[in-house]
Design a protein around this motif. Structure first.
Motif, mmCIF file in Angstrom:
data_model
loop_
_atom_site.group_PDB
_atom_site.id
_atom_site.type_symbol
_atom_site.label_atom_id
_atom_site.label_comp_id
_atom_site.label_asym_id
_atom_site.label_seq_id
_atom_site.Cartn_x
_atom_site.Cartn_y
_atom_site.Cartn_z
ATOM 1 N N ARG A 14 -4.906 7.542 2.425
ATOM 2 C CA ARG A 14 -5.995 7.210 1.526
ATOM 3 C C ARG A 14 -6.630 5.901 1.970
ATOM 4 O O ARG A 14 -5.946 4.927 2.236
ATOM 5 N N ALA A 15 -7.927 5.880 2.058
ATOM 6 C CA ALA A 15 -8.646 4.658 2.420
ATOM 7 C C ALA A 15 -9.795 4.468 1.432
ATOM 8 O O ALA A 15 -10.919 4.883 1.668
ATOM 9 N N PRO A 16 -9.519 3.904 0.276
ATOM 10 C CA PRO A 16 -10.546 3.766 -0.754
ATOM 11 C C PRO A 16 -11.764 3.027 -0.238
ATOM 12 O O PRO A 16 -11.674 2.191 0.661
ATOM 13 N N GLY A 17 -12.914 3.365 -0.829
ATOM 14 C CA GLY A 17 -14.133 2.695 -0.423
ATOM 15 C C GLY A 17 -14.072 1.196 -0.654
ATOM 16 O O GLY A 17 -14.753 0.432 0.041
ATOM 17 N N ALA A 18 -13.240 0.769 -1.610
ATOM 18 C CA ALA A 18 -13.109 -0.671 -1.861
ATOM 19 C C ALA A 18 -12.571 -1.398 -0.638
ATOM 20 O O ALA A 18 -12.917 -2.561 -0.391
ATOM 21 N N VAL A 39 5.458 -3.897 18.248
ATOM 22 C CA VAL A 39 6.727 -3.350 17.769
ATOM 23 C C VAL A 39 6.998 -3.758 16.330
ATOM 24 O O VAL A 39 7.372 -2.925 15.497
ATOM 25 N N ILE A 40 6.822 -5.043 16.013
ATOM 26 C CA ILE A 40 7.135 -5.458 14.639
ATOM 27 C C ILE A 40 6.082 -4.965 13.656
ATOM 28 O O ILE A 40 6.377 -4.731 12.480
ATOM 29 N N GLY A 41 4.846 -4.793 14.113
ATOM 30 C CA GLY A 41 3.814 -4.309 13.207
ATOM 31 C C GLY A 41 3.903 -2.812 12.980
ATOM 32 O O GLY A 41 3.771 -2.335 11.858
ATOM 33 N N GLY A 42 4.128 -2.073 14.048
ATOM 34 C CA GLY A 42 4.216 -0.617 13.942
ATOM 35 C C GLY A 42 3.440 0.047 15.061
ATOM 36 O O GLY A 42 2.204 0.082 15.031
ATOM 37 N N ILE A 43 4.149 0.567 16.051
ATOM 38 C CA ILE A 43 3.501 1.209 17.181
ATOM 39 C C ILE A 43 2.942 2.564 16.759
ATOM 40 O O ILE A 43 3.486 3.232 15.884
ATOM 41 N N GLY A 44 1.838 2.955 17.360
ATOM 42 C CA GLY A 44 1.228 4.235 17.030
ATOM 43 C C GLY A 44 0.365 4.205 15.790
ATOM 44 O O GLY A 44 0.019 5.253 15.250
ATOM 45 N N THR A 45 0.000 3.011 15.324
ATOM 46 C CA THR A 45 -0.932 2.865 14.202
ATOM 47 C C THR A 45 -1.924 1.768 14.553
ATOM 48 O O THR A 45 -1.631 0.886 15.366
ATOM 49 N N ILE A 46 -3.097 1.818 13.943
ATOM 50 C CA ILE A 46 -4.067 0.744 14.166
ATOM 51 C C ILE A 46 -3.712 -0.476 13.327
ATOM 52 O O ILE A 46 -3.866 -1.624 13.749
ATOM 53 N N GLU A 47 -3.201 -0.235 12.141
ATOM 54 C CA GLU A 47 -2.879 -1.345 11.225
ATOM 55 C C GLU A 47 -1.685 -2.153 11.699
ATOM 56 O O GLU A 47 -1.605 -3.363 11.446
ATOM 57 N N GLY A 48 -0.721 -1.512 12.388
ATOM 58 C CA GLY A 48 0.495 -2.187 12.811
ATOM 59 C C GLY A 48 0.231 -3.419 13.659
ATOM 60 O O GLY A 48 0.755 -4.512 13.364
ATOM 61 N N PRO A 49 -0.568 -3.327 14.746
ATOM 62 C CA PRO A 49 -0.858 -4.528 15.529
ATOM 63 C C PRO A 49 -1.552 -5.627 14.743
ATOM 64 O O PRO A 49 -1.384 -6.808 15.050
ATOM 65 N N VAL A 50 -2.338 -5.260 13.723
ATOM 66 C CA VAL A 50 -2.985 -6.283 12.894
ATOM 67 C C VAL A 50 -1.924 -7.081 12.143
ATOM 68 O O VAL A 50 -1.931 -8.321 12.139
ATOM 69 N N TRP A 87 4.366 -2.111 9.037
ATOM 70 C CA TRP A 87 3.336 -1.283 8.423
ATOM 71 C C TRP A 87 3.889 0.088 8.059
ATOM 72 O O TRP A 87 3.457 0.695 7.075
ATOM 73 N N GLY A 88 4.849 0.583 8.827
ATOM 74 C CA GLY A 88 5.478 1.856 8.495
ATOM 75 C C GLY A 88 6.163 1.821 7.140
ATOM 76 O O GLY A 88 6.134 2.807 6.392
ATOM 77 N N LEU A 89 6.777 0.678 6.819
ATOM 78 C CA LEU A 89 7.404 0.543 5.499
ATOM 79 C C LEU A 89 6.361 0.635 4.382
ATOM 80 O O LEU A 89 6.601 1.232 3.335
ATOM 81 N N ILE A 90 5.193 0.035 4.627
ATOM 82 C CA ILE A 90 4.139 0.061 3.608
ATOM 83 C C ILE A 90 3.602 1.474 3.415
ATOM 84 O O ILE A 90 3.418 1.943 2.286
ATOM 85 N N THR A 91 3.349 2.172 4.520
ATOM 86 C CA THR A 91 2.776 3.522 4.405
ATOM 87 C C THR A 91 3.753 4.498 3.770
ATOM 88 O O THR A 91 3.347 5.402 3.028
ATOM 89 N N ALA A 128 -3.598 4.099 4.207
ATOM 90 C CA ALA A 128 -4.097 4.045 5.580
ATOM 91 C C ALA A 128 -5.440 3.327 5.574
ATOM 92 O O ALA A 128 -6.421 3.838 5.036
ATOM 93 N N LEU A 129 -5.472 2.133 6.143
ATOM 94 C CA LEU A 129 -6.732 1.396 6.234
ATOM 95 C C LEU A 129 -7.634 2.003 7.293
ATOM 96 O O LEU A 129 -8.861 1.961 7.176
#
Length: 367
Positions: A20-24, A282-293, A333-337, A343-344
């Motif tokens: 989900r990526a709300p318009g907000a 690695v610490i952010g989450g590989i295979g996601t765009i949000e993880g490296p952020v 980020w995997g923990l958050i999802t 999903a941003l």
């Protein structure tokens, strides 16, 4: 006949984007981008330099994540293109007389051209051999530029004051914000780094939303099955490798425009431009765009407040990386999802099945 009387049902299934990526969230992102663009108006020079570091580390992390997290190319030699981009900037400005900002995209283009013969060599290798091969190629680049005397050889060189003060927009920034030339150059570098970071994020997002993104997802999930479905594995991986080389080359050019000094050991440092980037992903989450952020922000905070502790800082980084890999294999980020299904930057596809009543409504059953 019942089969002939029944109307053929219309298509009721479709694919949609997971999460989900709300318009907000999009609105908040626009506000944050505007705030970052206006930050130099109120921020000091130290904060601006810190933000430049954060921006280019985030952009490098996105490039490596696209390469390793989606194409399955675990490279430990991306410093080859950081250093190549930096040296190309010096060559284009000092030897070619090209405008420094124009030299940045040109450095990316030439880096992509260099990536083609490099790929033909390293793509013959698989797994750990590929990783070591990319590192060896980066070392070859370092040794070659260490022998190139017009660019300083092994000791390196600095940009001349005439180059650093000729960056487009410096006089305008000096007049607008009443700052000196070095501070104005930092502000130009800040906006260029922000543009490169946003451009990298946008490029990765659009690629993963495209048909090629579907191919990359298939390669990541099961390379053999993707090949069986008709995905040209070699061509997709080559395209990703060349594209990330171009982006990494531009980032490297910007880094050394801001630093204004380059040397082979610094430009082709595996620690600064690959090890730290791998840690971020690695610490952010590989295979996601949000993880490296997420990883880039955490790494910046650790670097900002703990780097003065010397060896203890490196031990802390290693310990944090091990803990995350053990207890959160998908990264923070995997923990958050997993908890919030958020999903941003939604890129994963899933089959959308309409409610049973909707299916029944679309089918004209015989009486």
């Amino acid at each position: 006949m019942m089969g002939e009387a029944a109307a053929k049902p219309t298509q009721t299934f479709r694919t949609g984007t997971a999460g989900r990526a709300p318009g907000a969230i999009a609105a908040i992102a626009c506000v944050m981008l505007l705030a970052l663009a206006l930050l130099p108006v109120v921020a000091g020079r130290n904060l601006i330099q810190d933000m430049i570091f954060l921006f280019y580390m985030l952009a490098l992390a996105q490039c490596w994540n696209l390469l390793a997290g989606y194409a399955g190319l675990i490279s430990v030699g991306q410093q080859a293109f950081v250093g190549l981009g930096g040296y190309l900037l010096f060559a284009l400005t000092l030897l070619g007389g090209i405008d420094p900002l124009l030299a940045i995209p040109l450095a990316g283009l030439v880096s992509a051209l260099f990536a083609l013969p490099t790929a033909f060599i390293v793509f013959r290798l698989r797994g750990a051999y590929f990783a070591i091969g990319t590192w060896v190629v980066a070392e070859v680049y370092r040794l070659v530029f260490a022998q190139f005397k017009p660019l300083g050889g092994g000791t390196g060189m600095s940009l001349t004051p005439s180059i650093t003060s000729s960056v487009p927009g410096i006089e305008w920034v000096k007049a607008l914000l009443n700052v000196r030339t070095p501070a104005a150059r930092d502000l130009i570098s800040y906006w260029a780094a922000l543009a490169l970071m946003v451009g990298t994020l946008g490029f990765v997002y659009l690629v993963l939303r495209s048909r090629r993104g579907l191919a990359l997802g298939a390669i990541r999930d099961h390379e053999g099955a993707a090949a069986g479905l008709g995905v040209d594995i070699y061509r997709v991986k080559l395209a990703v490798y060349v594209a990330t080389a171009a982006m990494t080359g531009m980032i490297g050019a910007l880094i050394y425009l801001q630093k204004a000094r380059i040397s082979p050991d610094a430009a082709f440092s595996v620690t600064d431009w690959t090890a730290y980037v791998v840690f971020i992903v690695v610490i952010g989450g590989i295979g996601t765009i949000e993880g490296p952020v997420v990883g880039a922000v955490i790494f910046y905070l650790l670097q900002r407040y703990l780097a003065d502790f010397g060896a203890s800082y490196l031990i802390l980084l290693g310990t944090l990386g091990i803990v995350v890999m053990l207890f959160a294999p998908k990264g923070l980020w995997g923990l958050i999802t997993e908890r919030y299904d958020l999903a941003l930057f939604p890129t994963r596809r899933r089959l959308v099945i309409p409610p049973r009543a909707e299916i029944a409504r679309r089918v004209d059953f015989p009486k």
